[in-house]
Scaffold this active site. Structure first.
Site, PDB file in Angstrom:
ATOM      1  N   TYR A 140       0.817  -1.164  -0.171  1.00 58.68           N
ATOM      2  CA  TYR A 140       0.236  -0.084  -0.063  1.00 58.68           C
ATOM      3  C   TYR A 140       1.026   1.020   0.005  1.00 58.68           C
ATOM      4  O   TYR A 140       0.832   2.028  -0.924  1.00 58.68           O
ATOM      5  CB  TYR A 140      -0.919  -0.005   1.345  1.00 58.68           C
ATOM      6  CG  TYR A 140      -1.891   0.906   1.319  1.00 58.68           C
ATOM      7  CD1 TYR A 140      -3.139   0.909   0.413  1.00 58.68           C
ATOM      8  CD2 TYR A 140      -1.850   2.288   2.282  1.00 58.68           C
ATOM      9  CE1 TYR A 140      -4.045   2.085   0.359  1.00 58.68           C
ATOM     10  CE2 TYR A 140      -2.839   2.997   2.270  1.00 58.68           C
ATOM     11  CZ  TYR A 140      -3.815   2.976   1.343  1.00 58.68           C
ATOM     12  OH  TYR A 140      -4.714   3.990   1.419  1.00 58.68           O
ATOM     13  N   ASN A 171      -6.418   9.290   8.232  1.00 59.77           N
ATOM     14  CA  ASN A 171      -7.535   8.312   8.253  1.00 59.77           C
ATOM     15  C   ASN A 171      -9.382   9.008   8.241  1.00 59.77           C
ATOM     16  O   ASN A 171      -9.045  10.158   9.009  1.00 59.77           O
ATOM     17  CB  ASN A 171      -7.307   7.765   9.951  1.00 59.77           C
ATOM     18  CG  ASN A 171      -6.057   7.104  10.062  1.00 59.77           C
ATOM     19  OD1 ASN A 171      -4.929   7.500   9.717  1.00 59.77           O
ATOM     20  ND2 ASN A 171      -6.482   5.784  10.157  1.00 59.77           N
ATOM     21  N   GLN A 210      -1.002   4.005  20.552  1.00 63.16           N
ATOM     22  CA  GLN A 210      -0.905   4.744  19.350  1.00 63.16           C
ATOM     23  C   GLN A 210      -1.935   5.913  18.823  1.00 63.16           C
ATOM     24  O   GLN A 210      -3.106   5.521  19.285  1.00 63.16           O
ATOM     25  CB  GLN A 210      -0.556   3.435  18.201  1.00 63.16           C
ATOM     26  CG  GLN A 210      -1.719   2.764  17.852  1.00 63.16           C
ATOM     27  CD  GLN A 210      -2.069   1.529  18.751  1.00 63.16           C
ATOM     28  OE1 GLN A 210      -1.998   1.666  19.711  1.00 63.16           O
ATOM     29  NE2 GLN A 210      -2.801   0.674  18.178  1.00 63.16           N
TER      30      GLN A 210
HETATM   31  N1  UDP Z   1      -6.547  -0.894  15.597  1.00 61.22           N
HETATM   32  C1  UDP Z   1      -6.923  -1.345  16.846  1.00 61.22           C
HETATM   33  N2  UDP Z   1      -8.236  -2.158  16.918  1.00 61.22           N
HETATM   34  C2  UDP Z   1      -8.825  -2.557  15.814  1.00 61.22           C
HETATM   35  C3  UDP Z   1      -8.432  -2.185  14.426  1.00 61.22           C
HETATM   36  C4  UDP Z   1      -7.364  -1.351  14.458  1.00 61.22           C
HETATM   37  O1  UDP Z   1      -6.542  -1.019  17.774  1.00 61.22           O
HETATM   38  O2  UDP Z   1      -9.962  -3.337  15.964  1.00 61.22           O
HETATM   39  C5  UDP Z   1      -5.505   0.005  15.658  1.00 61.22           C
HETATM   40  C6  UDP Z   1      -4.518  -0.078  14.382  1.00 61.22           C
HETATM   41  O3  UDP Z   1      -3.390  -1.096  15.090  1.00 61.22           O
HETATM   42  C7  UDP Z   1      -3.828   1.096  14.185  1.00 61.22           C
HETATM   43  C8  UDP Z   1      -4.867   2.108  14.693  1.00 61.22           C
HETATM   44  O4  UDP Z   1      -5.978   1.297  15.138  1.00 61.22           O
HETATM   45  O5  UDP Z   1      -2.824   1.462  15.163  1.00 61.22           O
HETATM   46  C9  UDP Z   1      -5.534   2.443  13.260  1.00 61.22           C
HETATM   47  O6  UDP Z   1      -5.746   1.384  12.378  1.00 61.22           O
HETATM   48  P1  UDP Z   1      -6.562   1.287  11.087  1.00 61.22           P
HETATM   49  O7  UDP Z   1      -6.298   0.190  10.499  1.00 61.22           O
HETATM   50  O8  UDP Z   1      -8.002   1.784  11.072  1.00 61.22           O
HETATM   51  O9  UDP Z   1      -5.885   2.424  10.145  1.00 61.22           O
HETATM   52  P2  UDP Z   1      -4.346   2.741   9.920  1.00 61.22           P
HETATM   53  O10 UDP Z   1      -3.360   1.896  10.610  1.00 61.22           O
HETATM   54  O11 UDP Z   1      -4.259   2.486   8.298  1.00 61.22           O
HETATM   55  O12 UDP Z   1      -3.972   4.107  10.194  1.00 61.22           O
END
Ligand code: UDP
Ligand code: UDP
Length: 271
Positions: A103, A132, A167
């Site tokens: 990606y 996001n 995070q």
């Molecule tokens: N995340 C989480 N629980 C979930 C899905 C995602 O804690 O059920 C965390 C994930 O590890 C990341 C953050 O939320 O740190 C955002 O994840 P997402 O997949 O929404 O987007 P991206 O990582 O691409 O910013």
């Protein structure tokens, strides 16, 4: 009121952008590519092809018909950033061989193609880096954090926090993003971007979980799961350029946007 003789024409075509497309258009929004980690990692080769072959085909199309073309790029071009917030001038810290690379690197290569077509063929390009984004009409199985937490809360399940939940991300409501992209498309030709687009207010995943439990109600608890590989620790955009060049900044707070999104999922989960 619309003039009586006006005809509004909309044509929907199903097409895979990794194959050439011959249509007559004057503006192209290239939004193609799965954006949720579980979806783009399902078939990573196809993910890279979608960004790279897709960009070549859409740029080739734009070149032939002299269309203005906008690329939906991503905050993932910054990888796991070393500076906060991230301005457009930051080159990023991206793993080229990890599970997110299909990606991240696909989108980075698409940006390269956009700027090379611009320099080489004098094309009108627009590149926005989307952070996001969430809102109604997300799929319940999208897999990203906002829809996961909301569906879990509404179904009385525990919310799955990956890692320790410290995070951070900054979440933009979909209507704000759409407004920003339309402004970018209409901006003067010399504004090519890249332009960061998102809501600069930063939240930890623990804070997000608490807000969603409060809004959705119910008795969900938190459960902790392993942090996925290469998961960025902190992400917050600098939107100074979008504010100055487009007069744009997000208007919808996280609470308001989450209320709309919770109401949407409540409706579709009840069906
Ligand atoms: N995340 C989480 N629980 C979930 C899905 C995602 O804690 O059920 C965390 C994930 O590890 C990341 C953050 O939320 O740190 C955002 O994840 P997402 O997949 O929404 O987007 P991206 O990582 O691409 O910013
Ligand atoms: N292309 C397309 N639609 C068009 C024009 C081009 O899908 O209306 C595709 C075509 O497959 C081509 C690619 O865009 O391979 C890149 O086009 P470009 O003109 O840059 O390169 P070339 O045709 O010389 O390979």
């Amino acid at each position: 009121m619309l003039p009586t003789c006006s005809i509004i024409l909309f044509e929907l075509m199903r097409h895979d952008v990794t194959f050439p497309l011959y249509v007559e258009v004057d503006r192209i929004f290239n939004l193609a590519c799965p954006a949720s980690p579980i979806h783009y990692q399902h078939d990573p080769v196809q993910t890279t092809k979608t960004s790279v072959h897709g960009a070549i085909n859409m740029l080739g199309l734009a070149k032939r018909v002299k269309a203005r073309i906008l690329q939906a790029s991503t905050s993932e071009v910054y990888g796991d950033p070393e500076i906060h917030p991230q301005p457009e001038s930051y080159w990023g810290k991206v793993n080229p061989v990890g599970i997110r690379s299909c990606y991240d690197e696909g989108k980075r290569c698409a940006e390269t193609l956009f700027f090379d077509y611009h320099r080489q063929h004098r094309m009108q390009i627009k590149v926005v880096r989307i952070f996001n984004t969430y809102g109604p009409r997300m799929h319940p199985d999208d897999g990203r954090v906002v829809s996961n937490f909301i569906c879990q809360a509404l179904q009385g399940k525990d919310l799955t926090i990956y890692g320790d939940g410290a995070q951070t991300r900054s979440f933009c409501y979909v209507d704000d993003l759409v407004e920003g992209m339309l402004r970018m498309m209409d901006s003067p030709p010399e504004l090519t971007g890249p332009v960061n687009m998102g809501n600069p207010t930063e939240f930890s995943m623990l804070e997000l979980a608490e807000k969603i439990i409060t809004i959705a109600g119910g008795r969900s608890q938190l459960c902790f799961k392993p942090l996925p590989e290469d998961d960025p620790r902190q992400r917050q955009q600098d939107i100074t350029l979008a504010e100055k060049a487009l007069g744009w900044s997000p208007k919808v707070s996280l609470e308001e946007g989450l209320r709309e999104t919770v109401a949407y999922f409540r409706r579709i989960l009840a069906k």
